[in-house]
Design an enzyme around this catalytic site. Structure first.
Site, PDB file in Angstrom:
ATOM      1  CB  THR A   1       5.408  -6.968   5.794  1.00 24.75           C
ATOM      2  OG1 THR A   1       4.273  -7.726   6.235  1.00 24.75           O
ATOM      3  CG2 THR A   1       5.017  -6.295   4.483  1.00 24.75           C
TER       4      THR A   1
ATOM      5  CE1 TYR B   1       2.924  -2.611   6.757  1.00 25.40           C
ATOM      6  CE2 TYR B   1       2.211  -4.899   6.644  1.00 25.40           C
ATOM      7  CZ  TYR B   1       3.099  -3.947   7.090  1.00 25.40           C
ATOM      8  OH  TYR B   1       4.160  -4.322   7.859  1.00 25.40           O
TER       9      TYR B   1
END
Ligand code: UDP
Length: 324
Positions: free
Chosen positions: A117, A141
């Site tokens: 990501t 995250y």
């Protein structure tokens, strides 16, 4: 060459399964169905309900299907949730991926593509951000994914596993044939939330308009899911040909603000969206835009849906189809 897809009943995983199946590739799908929907996977594709951390189940699947390549999409995906519940992210994303890698090494899998990501960059100083930028995640995250990238590099070097980490920017849109799209799970992503609001099915708010950006709202690089999945197939071929340590941004390199998205959704839906400004959402960097030259130049990636209105229109068409 059989490809195992983890998170196959999820948003991106299901599109990958469809694309592989469309291309006539052998594919086996796994998902624990904690957030994914079984019906997003075509009935003809072998499906196993399993947790990626379940070494004996995964080991058996890899062996039975003689899996040579893995596309690893399974994981928890919400920045806000990761701030509230970081251990869930280190467990599901970091520890879960390590367990999956252990099963892959044991089974002699040759290639591994990881869903990373843009959140690994944190709030990057250079924009558009190149792959060479320092990894400095600002939320659990992003940190959970950065840890897996490091794990992959070490495991790849030690065990001869060819690997790639694709750093996704903001993935949106739906399969052009509307066989899959965003569904299930908590609805947190901007385009889906705005589309649902335009259809009168959910409230909507802008999470802060006091960021250091042109209109004060956060800027992201929205990429159509079909273009994202196409990048995976290209990279799979490169790994099969012997490349490894491939780290690539997947985004168009176009900055789009939250207000730009609101306008695009209003245009597509032919309605005005109530978009009150609420507080900032913890963990949100102001701007994330990809430098995707490496993917375009070195891997010949040619996006087909590089346009915000196209992305939003497909997200809207999917939501209309799904919820009637
Ligand atoms: N956002 C928003 N309202 C919403 C959902 C998201 O203003 O209902 C904002 C969010 O704060 C961020 C941007 O939209 O600035 C993109 O958020 P999303 O969750 O889609 O993706 P992220 O960039 O967090 O992965």
């Amino acid at each position: 060459m059989t490809v195992l897809v983890t998170g196959a009943a999820g948003y991106i995983g299901s599109h990958a399964v469809l694309t592989l199946a469309d291309a006539g590739r052998e594919v086996v799908a796994i998902d624990d169905l904690s957030a994914g929907l079984r019906e997003l996977i075509p009935a003809a594709v072998p499906f196993v309900q399993a947790d990626i951390a379940d070494r004996s189940r995964i080991g058996a699947v890899l062996k039975e299907h003689r899996v040579q390549a893995v596309l690893h999409f399974a994981g928890s995906i919400s920045v806000a949730e990761s701030v509230r519940d970081p251990l869930r992210y280190y467990q599901n994303n970091t520890a879960g991926s390590a367990a999956l890698l252990a099963s892959c090494v044991e089974a002699g899998v040759r290639s591994f593509v990881f869903s990373s990501t843009a959140a690994v960059y944190g709030a990057p100083k250079i924009l558009p951000v190149p792959e060479t930028a320092t990894l400095a995640p600002i939320n659990p995250y992003g940190a959970s994914k950065a840890m897996t990238e490091r794990t992959l590099a070490d495991v790849g070097a030690a065990h001869g596993l060819n690997w790639a980490a694709l750093r996704y920017f903001n993935v949106a849109g739906a399969d052009p044939a509307l066989r899959s799209g965003q569904a299930g799970g908590e609805v947190t992503h901007l385009i889906r939330r705005a589309v649902l609001a335009a259809l009168g099915r959910a409230p909507f708010a802008i999470h802060g308009d006091d960021y250091p950006t042109p209109d004060g709202t956060c800027v992201r690089d929205y990429v159509h899911v079909t273009d994202l999945v196409a990048a995976h197939l290209t990279v799979l071929d490169a790994l099969a040909a012997g490349q490894s340590g491939v780290v690539l941004n997947v985004g168009y390199g176009t900055g789009t603000s939250v207000r730009d998205v609101v306008r695009a959704v209003e245009g597509a839906a032919g309605t005005t969206l109530a978009a009150p400004v609420g507080p900032r959402r913890p963990g949100d960097p102001p701007i994330l835009v990809a430098d995707s030259k490496r993917l375009r130049r070195d891997f010949g990636w040619t996006p087909r849906f590089e346009d915000l209105d196209t992305i939003v229109a497909s997200a809207l068409a999917w939501e209309r189809k799904r919820t009637g």
